[in-house]
Design an enzyme around this catalytic site. Structure first.
Site, PDB file in Angstrom:
ATOM      1  N   ASP A 104     -24.410  11.813  19.840  1.00 30.75           N
ATOM      2  CA  ASP A 104     -23.739  10.835  18.991  1.00 30.75           C
ATOM      3  C   ASP A 104     -22.697  10.038  19.778  1.00 30.75           C
ATOM      4  O   ASP A 104     -21.657   9.646  19.242  1.00 30.75           O
ATOM      5  CB  ASP A 104     -23.104  11.480  17.751  1.00 30.75           C
ATOM      6  N   HIS A 124     -25.731  15.474  13.882  1.00 38.39           N
ATOM      7  CA  HIS A 124     -24.324  15.785  14.173  1.00 38.39           C
ATOM      8  C   HIS A 124     -23.733  16.780  13.162  1.00 38.39           C
ATOM      9  O   HIS A 124     -22.801  16.456  12.419  1.00 38.39           O
ATOM     10  CB  HIS A 124     -23.459  14.527  14.297  1.00 38.39           C
ATOM     11  N   HIS A 130     -25.842   6.033  20.389  1.00 38.47           N
ATOM     12  CA  HIS A 130     -25.612   4.623  20.062  1.00 38.47           C
ATOM     13  C   HIS A 130     -25.458   3.847  21.363  1.00 38.47           C
ATOM     14  O   HIS A 130     -24.472   4.040  22.072  1.00 38.47           O
ATOM     15  CB  HIS A 130     -24.345   4.470  19.209  1.00 38.47           C
ATOM     16  N   LEU A 131     -26.420   2.994  21.656  1.00 38.48           N
ATOM     17  CA  LEU A 131     -26.371   2.235  22.910  1.00 38.48           C
ATOM     18  C   LEU A 131     -25.833   0.826  22.702  1.00 38.48           C
ATOM     19  O   LEU A 131     -25.566   0.122  23.679  1.00 38.48           O
ATOM     20  CB  LEU A 131     -27.760   2.179  23.551  1.00 38.48           C
ATOM     21  N   HIS A 144     -28.017  10.965   8.413  1.00 39.27           N
ATOM     22  CA  HIS A 144     -26.562  11.093   8.464  1.00 39.27           C
ATOM     23  C   HIS A 144     -26.173  11.753   7.146  1.00 39.27           C
ATOM     24  O   HIS A 144     -26.168  11.102   6.104  1.00 39.27           O
ATOM     25  CB  HIS A 144     -25.898   9.722   8.621  1.00 39.27           C
ATOM     26  N   HIS A 194     -29.729  11.675  19.844  1.00 43.84           N
ATOM     27  CA  HIS A 194     -28.914  10.812  18.960  1.00 43.84           C
ATOM     28  C   HIS A 194     -27.882  10.077  19.796  1.00 43.84           C
ATOM     29  O   HIS A 194     -26.869  10.654  20.181  1.00 43.84           O
ATOM     30  CB  HIS A 194     -28.213  11.662  17.891  1.00 43.84           C
ATOM     31  N   LYS A 211     -34.217   6.380  10.470  1.00 45.95           N
ATOM     32  CA  LYS A 211     -32.858   6.873  10.258  1.00 45.95           C
ATOM     33  C   LYS A 211     -32.376   6.544   8.856  1.00 45.95           C
ATOM     34  O   LYS A 211     -32.426   5.392   8.432  1.00 45.95           O
ATOM     35  CB  LYS A 211     -31.920   6.234  11.288  1.00 45.95           C
TER      36      LYS A 211
HETATM   37  C1  NCD Z   1     -21.279   5.942  14.728  1.00 48.15           C
HETATM   38  C2  NCD Z   1     -21.140   4.526  15.241  1.00 48.15           C
HETATM   39  O1  NCD Z   1     -20.053   4.166  15.690  1.00 48.15           O
HETATM   40  O2  NCD Z   1     -22.127   3.788  15.251  1.00 48.15           O
HETATM   41  N1  NCD Z   1     -19.987   6.476  14.520  1.00 48.15           N
HETATM   42  C3  NCD Z   1     -19.649   7.768  14.439  1.00 48.15           C
HETATM   43  O3  NCD Z   1     -18.512   8.065  14.126  1.00 48.15           O
HETATM   44  N2  NCD Z   1     -20.514   8.728  14.729  1.00 48.15           N
HETATM   45  C4  NCD Z   1     -22.092   5.958  13.500  1.00 48.15           C
HETATM   46  C5  NCD Z   1     -22.568   7.325  13.128  1.00 48.15           C
HETATM   47  O4  NCD Z   1     -23.410   7.914  13.788  1.00 48.15           O
HETATM   48  O5  NCD Z   1     -22.089   7.838  12.122  1.00 48.15           O
HETATM   49 ZN    ZN Z   2     -24.374   8.458  15.305  1.00 48.86          ZN
END
Ligand code: NCD
Ligand code: ZN
Length: 352
Positions: free
Chosen positions: A248, A175, A16-17, A137, A14, A100
């Site tokens: 995450d 998460h 975010h790139l 999520h 998991h 997702k």
């Molecule tokens: C994530 C994001 O910033 O894209 N933020 C987070 O707090 N984890 C989105 C997500 O996975 O909920």
């Molecule tokens: Zn996330």
């Protein structure tokens, strides 16, 4: 005392790139530690179709540092109007690894999320047939639900019926942040598995709010109580197949974190595997790090484990404070920036 551990190369299930300059700034950190990663689709606009995912994968591959063998595993953002045929085609061609589900408005860029599970019934039924994992999520963001109860409420009211309705659908609750969620995953394995982030293993709402408000620890789901954190550490270090690594890591430019409305997300990629190693070490369970980081995830996804290995050694180093995004003006602050970290990667691929 163990001072070195060699494990199969780990994956991040998991991450975010982002895209563009932010992608180029943060990708090297993930690619340096992980062989593969499940890439979140919450871009603006989101990655919805197979065509979107294939194009995003190309952008990630072109942003990789020279010589990197990192493999991005792509996901599609489930919406009320998602086409089951497109998802099936994307999975069949290998472009998509998973789908997702964000409940509408649950987190950063989730405005286009699912408003009602009944509307995505056909997609979920098709995924169940194909053996395609659904990533969730898991927060109920209805206004009457207290923020600290969002996950527990979702698990009990929304996830339990979903598991019953689609008994063959493989699900990842992402998460995990509460003892309730840990117990629920355990009770519904192997259909259900859960990922655990480095920051949910370390931080609590006390560390986020108890000594001044720390925006860099603010994420969704928010960190919870010490009892929850302890339950997460027990789950991660238990070796149980239903718990595995998902950072995450979610970078936001400094200006969006230090704002009247602070963006949710912790950029932990620079210290992720090292933080997990520290937690397993403190728990006296370094021998179970490999299961959590490298074996349990592939098993749940039905993918092979990585061929290479990574060696982590006990050696102090200072975590970077931030990463520069396209020049020095825009920066993204890193989790544990400036701290002395007691574990680091020694060598990837070829241990002596
Ligand atoms: C994530 C994001 O910033 O894209 N933020 C987070 O707090 N984890 C989105 C997500 O996975 O909920
Ligand atoms: Zn996330």
């Amino acid at each position: 005392m163990t001072d070195s551990i060699t494990i199969r190369a780990p994956d991040d299930w998991h991450v975010h790139l982002r895209d563009g300059a932010m992608l180029r700034a943060v990708l090297p950190f993930t690619a340096a530690s992980f062989a593969r990663a499940i890439v979140m689709p919450n871009l603006v606009p989101p990655v919805v179709t197979t065509v979107d995912a294939a194009a995003y994968r190309e952008r990630i591959l072109s942003a990789l540092p020279e010589g990197s063998t990192f493999t991005p595993l792509m996901t599609a953002y489930l919406r009320d109007d998602t086409d089951p045929d497109d998802i099936a085609a994307g999975f069949g061609s290998g472009v998509l690894t998973a789908v997702k589900l964000y409940p509408a408005h649950a987190t950063t860029n989730a405005a286009a999320g699912v408003t009602d599970f009944a509307r995505v019934h056909a997609v979920l039924a098709r995924m169940e047939k194909l053996g395609m994992p659904l990533l969730i999520h898991g927060e109920d963001v209805a206004p009457e639900v207290d923020i600290f109860d969002r996950e527990a409420r979702f698990v009990e009211r929304r996830l339990a019926p979903l598991l019953r309705d689609f008994p063959g659908l493989r699900i990842v609750l992402e998460h995990l942040s509460t003892r309730v969620a840990v117990d629920f995953v355990r009770a519904h394995a192997p259909q259900l598995a859960g990922t655990i982030t480095p920051h949910h293993l370390v931080e609590t709402r006390n560390s986020m709010l108890g000594h001044g408000l720390r925006p860099h620890l603010y994420c969704m789901p928010v960190v919870k109580t010490e009892a929850d954190r302890v339950a997460l550490v027990e789950a991660a270090t238990s070796g149980e197949a239903c718990f595995f690594l998902g950072t995450d890591s979610a970078p936001h430019a400094l200006g969006r974190k230090l704002a009247p409305v602070c963006a949710a997300g912790v950029f932990n990629a620079p210290v992720a595997i090292e933080t997990y190693a520290g937690i397993f070490d403190q728990a006296g369970r370094l021998d179970r790090l490999e299961a959590f980081a490298s074996l349990n995830g592939p098993r749940h996804y039905g993918l092979p484990v990585n061929a290479g290995t990574v060696t982590l050694i006990r050696a102090d180093w200072e975590a970077p404070r931030d990463a520069a995004v396209d020049g020095p003006e825009v920066r993204v602050a890193a989790y544990r920036g400036g701290e002395t970290i007691p574990w680091r990667i020694a060598d990837a691929g070829a241990p002596e």
